[in-house]
Design a protein around this motif. Structure first.
Motif, PDB file in Angstrom:
ATOM      1  N   ALA A  67       0.830  -1.190   0.000  1.00 18.98           N
ATOM      2  CA  ALA A  67       0.000   0.000   0.000  1.00 18.98           C
ATOM      3  C   ALA A  67       0.865   1.241   0.000  1.00 18.98           C
ATOM      4  O   ALA A  67       1.797   1.371   0.775  1.00 18.98           O
ATOM      5  CB  ALA A  67      -0.915   0.001   1.229  1.00 18.98           C
ATOM      6  N   ALA A  68       0.600   2.182  -0.859  1.00 16.29           N
ATOM      7  CA  ALA A  68       1.310   3.441  -0.885  1.00 16.29           C
ATOM      8  C   ALA A  68       0.621   4.409   0.055  1.00 16.29           C
ATOM      9  O   ALA A  68      -0.583   4.376   0.244  1.00 16.29           O
ATOM     10  CB  ALA A  68       1.325   4.004  -2.300  1.00 16.29           C
ATOM     11  N   SER A 110       1.225   5.212  -6.013  1.00 15.50           N
ATOM     12  CA  SER A 110       0.537   3.958  -6.319  1.00 15.50           C
ATOM     13  C   SER A 110       1.247   3.230  -7.460  1.00 15.50           C
ATOM     14  O   SER A 110       1.236   1.996  -7.531  1.00 15.50           O
ATOM     15  CB  SER A 110      -0.932   4.204  -6.662  1.00 15.50           C
ATOM     16  N   GLN A 128      -3.071   4.135 -15.022  1.00 15.68           N
ATOM     17  CA  GLN A 128      -3.636   4.866 -13.881  1.00 15.68           C
ATOM     18  C   GLN A 128      -5.156   4.913 -14.019  1.00 15.68           C
ATOM     19  O   GLN A 128      -5.679   5.318 -15.061  1.00 15.68           O
ATOM     20  CB  GLN A 128      -3.089   6.294 -13.839  1.00 15.68           C
ATOM     21  N   SER A 150      -6.084   3.756  -8.294  1.00 11.50           N
ATOM     22  CA  SER A 150      -5.260   2.559  -8.381  1.00 11.50           C
ATOM     23  C   SER A 150      -4.405   2.581  -9.642  1.00 11.50           C
ATOM     24  O   SER A 150      -4.598   3.418 -10.529  1.00 11.50           O
ATOM     25  CB  SER A 150      -6.142   1.303  -8.368  1.00 11.50           C
ATOM     26  N   CYS A 151      -3.477   1.655  -9.696  1.00 10.33           N
ATOM     27  CA  CYS A 151      -2.550   1.609 -10.822  1.00 10.33           C
ATOM     28  C   CYS A 151      -2.136   0.165 -11.079  1.00 10.33           C
ATOM     29  O   CYS A 151      -1.995  -0.631 -10.146  1.00 10.33           O
ATOM     30  CB  CYS A 151      -1.301   2.448 -10.503  1.00 10.33           C
ATOM     31  N   GLY A 207      -1.115  -1.401  -7.488  1.00  9.94           N
ATOM     32  CA  GLY A 207      -0.957  -0.514  -6.341  1.00  9.94           C
ATOM     33  C   GLY A 207      -2.193   0.339  -6.182  1.00  9.94           C
ATOM     34  O   GLY A 207      -2.906   0.609  -7.151  1.00  9.94           O
ATOM     35  N   VAL A 208      -2.463   0.763  -4.957  1.00  7.13           N
ATOM     36  CA  VAL A 208      -3.649   1.583  -4.690  1.00  7.13           C
ATOM     37  C   VAL A 208      -3.263   2.798  -3.867  1.00  7.13           C
ATOM     38  O   VAL A 208      -2.226   2.833  -3.211  1.00  7.13           O
ATOM     39  CB  VAL A 208      -4.739   0.778  -3.942  1.00  7.13           C
ATOM     40  N   ALA A 209      -4.138   3.797  -3.920  1.00  8.01           N
ATOM     41  CA  ALA A 209      -3.944   4.984  -3.110  1.00  8.01           C
ATOM     42  C   ALA A 209      -4.331   4.695  -1.668  1.00  8.01           C
ATOM     43  O   ALA A 209      -5.113   3.784  -1.393  1.00  8.01           O
ATOM     44  CB  ALA A 209      -4.799   6.137  -3.657  1.00  8.01           C
ATOM     45  N   ASP A 210      -3.775   5.449  -0.744  1.00  3.83           N
ATOM     46  CA  ASP A 210      -4.167   5.328   0.650  1.00  3.83           C
ATOM     47  C   ASP A 210      -5.667   5.589   0.781  1.00  3.83           C
ATOM     48  O   ASP A 210      -6.168   6.582   0.278  1.00  3.83           O
ATOM     49  CB  ASP A 210      -3.379   6.324   1.499  1.00  3.83           C
ATOM     50  N   GLU A 236      -7.630   8.943  -0.411  1.00  3.41           N
ATOM     51  CA  GLU A 236      -8.541   8.870  -1.547  1.00  3.41           C
ATOM     52  C   GLU A 236      -9.905   9.439  -1.186  1.00  3.41           C
ATOM     53  O   GLU A 236     -10.535  10.147  -1.969  1.00  3.41           O
ATOM     54  CB  GLU A 236      -8.690   7.417  -2.003  1.00  3.41           C
ATOM     55  N   GLN A 265      -8.430  -1.340  -2.879  1.00  2.00           N
ATOM     56  CA  GLN A 265      -7.553  -2.116  -1.995  1.00  2.00           C
ATOM     57  C   GLN A 265      -8.176  -3.477  -1.678  1.00  2.00           C
ATOM     58  O   GLN A 265      -7.459  -4.481  -1.566  1.00  2.00           O
ATOM     59  CB  GLN A 265      -7.269  -1.362  -0.696  1.00  2.00           C
TER      60      GLN A 265
END
Length: 296
Positions: free
Chosen positions: A4-5, A30, A85, A90-91, A138-141, A145, A170
């Motif tokens: 997690a980023a 991410s 993206q 997310s990415c 990868g996902v944003a916090d 978000e 996530q």
């Protein structure tokens, strides 16, 4: 699960002014999480992942099913494609690794005393699969978000492949990892087998208890992710594949003393594909308020 980023957002609020809009999430974080996840997936395929699994069944009802994986290795030389993206923060990133480069690096490390994996198996794999590919996510916090009110990232794709779930990305990443680990367990059981222990008690021709337990442990390498499906029923399915030749290489390394019995396998059989599927529920993998995976 994908790493997690953590995103930092700054908002300035004036005494007489309405709240300023939240800053959009940073796509670079991410993306980095997705790259790290792709590195892990490449390493598991090439170098192998140590897997342990234990299932307990009582009276025909599964009471527990635990799978654990571990990986500790070095990997370099991966090439990354352009990141995808998505509008939910997310990415995804595709990564490619040359097996020839891996083999060259391992041969060099062998001269320094580092025990390499089965180089002969890697060389055989390289003849039909010169490059290994893997996808990382990868996902944003989650908190960041939410503060950003799901701002569409600059250049982002509004609809990710898992849009059917209408779920936190996530949770999707967690479920995808669980599905992949489950598929790895199922594939390992096909290749290496599993230990089964069972007890049944019957009195007066009536079953009083029936306990069953399976366990397996070892290293699985040489597989690849063949497909990922996001199903309308809220589950993620991952299919892994490997050839019989790759499975034989794993068996030979696990039991060198008994390796000769596999030498009679025909080329036609060696190229057959072994497949295993794992599934996981997105709803069951929603993170908690801190962004951590759900507790068992």
């Amino acid at each position: 699960m994908a790493t997690a980023a953590v995103l930092a957002l700054t908002t300035t609020v004036g005494a007489a002014d309405p709240p300023a809009p939240a800053a959009p999430p940073r796509p670079d974080l991410s993306r980095r999480a997705a790259e790290v996840d792709a590195y892990r997936n490449l390493a598991e395929s090439v170098m192998g992942v140590h897997l342990t699994a234990d299932t307990t069944v009582r009276n025909y009802v599964a009471r527990s099913d635990a799978i654990a994986t571990a990986l500790d290795t070095c990997i370099k030389g991966a090439r990354f494609g352009p990141p995808r993206q998505y509008g939910d923060g997310s990415c995804e990133v595709d990564a490619t690794l040359s097996l020839t480069d891996v083999i060259t690096a391992l041969k060099k490390s062998a001269t320094t005393g580092t025990p390499p994996p089965d180089l002969a198996a890697l060389e055989r794999r390289a003849t039909t699969e010169p490059e290994v590919t893997a996808t990382g996510m990868g996902v944003a916090d989650p908190a960041a978000e939410a503060d950003a009110a799901r701002v569409v990232w600059p250049g982002g794709t509004p609809v990710p492949p898992w849009q059917v779930f209408q779920a936190d990305p996530q949770a999707v990443a967690n479920a995808r990892r669980v599905a992949q680990v489950t598929a790895a367990r199922n594939l390992f059981e096909q290749v290496c087998g599993l230990r089964v222990s069972a007890t049944t008690t019957a009195r007066q021709f009536v079953t009083r208890s029936d306990h069953l337990r399976t366990a397996t442990a070892g290293v699985l390498r040489g597989y690849g992710v063949a497909a990922v499906a996001y199903r309308p029923d809220g589950t993620v399915a991952v299919r892994l594949e490997m050839t019989v030749a790759q499975a034989v290489a794993a068996l030979k390394q696990a039991d060198p003393a008994d390796a000769a019995k596999f030498d009679a396998i025909s080329p036609q059989t060696a190229h057959r594909i072994l497949r295993a599927v794992g599934t996981a529920s997105v709803a069951a993998n929603r993170p908690d308020a801190n962004g951590d995976p759900p507790s068992p």
